[in-house]
Design a protein around this motif. Sequence first.
Motif, mmCIF file in Angstrom:
data_model
loop_
_atom_site.group_PDB
_atom_site.id
_atom_site.type_symbol
_atom_site.label_atom_id
_atom_site.label_comp_id
_atom_site.label_asym_id
_atom_site.label_seq_id
_atom_site.Cartn_x
_atom_site.Cartn_y
_atom_site.Cartn_z
ATOM 1 N N UNK A 57 44.917 36.613 50.197
ATOM 2 C CA UNK A 57 44.592 37.662 49.221
ATOM 3 C C UNK A 57 43.145 37.597 48.746
ATOM 4 N N UNK A 58 42.611 36.399 48.628
ATOM 5 C CA UNK A 58 41.233 36.256 48.168
ATOM 6 C C UNK A 58 40.245 36.751 49.218
ATOM 7 N N UNK A 59 40.577 36.607 50.484
ATOM 8 C CA UNK A 59 39.676 37.053 51.542
ATOM 9 C C UNK A 59 39.845 38.535 51.870
ATOM 10 N N UNK A 60 40.987 39.113 51.518
ATOM 11 C CA UNK A 60 41.255 40.509 51.839
ATOM 12 C C UNK A 60 41.125 41.436 50.635
ATOM 13 N N UNK A 61 41.194 40.897 49.428
ATOM 14 C CA UNK A 61 41.085 41.726 48.246
ATOM 15 C C UNK A 61 42.337 42.499 47.903
ATOM 16 N N UNK A 103 34.338 31.275 44.502
ATOM 17 C CA UNK A 103 33.795 32.619 44.500
ATOM 18 C C UNK A 103 34.101 33.257 45.828
ATOM 19 N N UNK A 104 34.233 34.582 45.806
ATOM 20 C CA UNK A 104 34.685 35.263 47.006
ATOM 21 C C UNK A 104 33.740 35.040 48.171
ATOM 22 N N UNK A 105 32.477 34.975 47.923
ATOM 23 C CA UNK A 105 31.519 34.860 49.020
ATOM 24 C C UNK A 105 31.401 33.473 49.595
ATOM 25 N N UNK A 106 32.076 32.476 48.995
ATOM 26 C CA UNK A 106 31.886 31.107 49.449
ATOM 27 C C UNK A 106 32.439 30.887 50.817
ATOM 28 N N UNK A 107 33.377 31.691 51.273
ATOM 29 C CA UNK A 107 34.015 31.455 52.556
ATOM 30 C C UNK A 107 33.611 32.480 53.600
ATOM 31 N N UNK A 108 32.477 33.089 53.424
ATOM 32 C CA UNK A 108 32.014 34.033 54.436
ATOM 33 C C UNK A 108 31.471 33.285 55.613
ATOM 34 N N UNK A 126 36.995 48.234 43.537
ATOM 35 C CA UNK A 126 37.329 47.868 44.916
ATOM 36 C C UNK A 126 37.770 46.420 45.016
ATOM 37 N N UNK A 127 37.190 45.555 44.170
ATOM 38 C CA UNK A 127 37.525 44.137 44.224
ATOM 39 C C UNK A 127 37.960 43.677 42.835
ATOM 40 N N UNK A 128 39.230 43.770 42.558
ATOM 41 C CA UNK A 128 39.737 43.304 41.271
ATOM 42 C C UNK A 128 39.662 41.791 41.184
ATOM 43 N N UNK A 129 40.037 41.271 40.046
ATOM 44 C CA UNK A 129 40.085 39.822 39.861
ATOM 45 C C UNK A 129 40.944 39.202 40.958
#
Length: 476
Positions: free
Chosen positions: A94-98, A471-476, A13-16
């Motif tokens: 793209x990083x926030x949407x995957x 990291x993806x979660x850093x901007x939540x 679901x969440x590629x690189x």
Amino acid sequence: MTAARATSAASEAFPDLDSLIDRGLVLKWLYWGLFWLMFTPSIGVTISSLFNFPDYLGTSQYLTFGRLRPMHVNGVIFGAFSTLFIGLCHYLLPRLCGVPVWKGHWGHWLVWIWNLGLIAGMASLMLGYNQGLEAGEFPLAIDAVIFFVVSVTTVQFLMTIAHRREPQLYVAVWYLIGAFVWTVMNLVLGSFILPYAITGINSAAFHGLFIHYIVGLWITPAGYVLIYYFLPASVQNPVYSHKLSLVGFWSLALFYPFVGIHHYLYSPIADWAETLAIITSMLLIVPVWTVLQNFFGTMIGRWHTFTQNLTAKFLIMGSLMYLVGCFQGSTEALRSIQQPTHFSDFVISHSHLTVFGTFVVWAIGGTIYVLPKLVKRPLWSPRLGNWSFWLITFGISLMGLDLTMAGLQQGYMLMAGVEWLDSLVAIRPYWLVRTIAGISMDIGMSLLVYNLMRTALSAEPATAPGAAGAVRGAST
């Protein structure tokens, strides 16, 4: 077995996230943005010198204040800030949407259409083709180019968000949606309706709305996109409060559309419209304080890393300028305060502290974060980066204080019945200080661009389409 399947599903679901980014496209936008960052603020220093040395550019009609000043204003808004912002959006969305940006290959055409259009716009303003609306001086053909690129990019980003794999809609994405959708509508008003269909005092009123929509419904939410992503990412801390971020978003959307007339008090515009603008200008304290609380709250537990984090330095410095500039903006909307500040350098102080001191500085912070990652090299010279930071900080701080003092002195002199020309003579020393402040900012930006270019040119050819990032979660 269940855990293994869950891990595999999550990985699918969440590629690189780095692989989702079009590295070459982002760099094109950023390189162009850095060019405009070098070029258009320098025009500001050039024309500020005319106030003290009115003959130093000679008598050429192409170098008069009336032709250079629109180049400076439009160049900073649409060239320096907007170009960097759009490029950074191609990195963070793209990083926030995957998922990659929808129809991302269009961007390689749009970046050239946008920047060649801006070059043509700069030339047209120098040649005297001007629609006479501040921040809307570009001729119709250039307005059409800007509208086209913003509209197509809006569609791309909305489709990207619609196809996202990440179910969470991050606050940066909320503001990104608002910035682009609101601006498409505002460009219809400012580019195709206002110059041709609205006249007289109504033209002044709607122009007040248009220019404040550029600042408040384009530059402001765009700036929030950048700091809401890059501050948590750079300090590796989550956003302090998601609820506060939503309060900030909806209060900005509710209050800002009505503030545009607050520069036209004591005018023939309807009194109810002026009063509504005053009320909503004061209510802007809500989004300003909520977002600032979020930004400084995000730094809790990370202040010890601040001195070594150039991105965070620019982002926090811009937040401090935002605090001062928005305090100016709200208070100058009051009738008692606007009497001495109206048509004075106080307003120029406010616009520089917010547009440059806040939002351009935030775009600089985001660029410092992204560009080294894309070229897979650390910043060429952290020491030179710190010199850039302090020169820019010193310059914008000095300019803000200097023009505030100049505006108040001139305003109170005029209220006391002093002749207008005598008031100008009295504040000439302030104008010289403003030029010195602008030179400091220009040197700082030049060193910054040099530093980033050395970073890019000294990099090994990248083999991956993206680069290591937050990291993806850093901007939540």
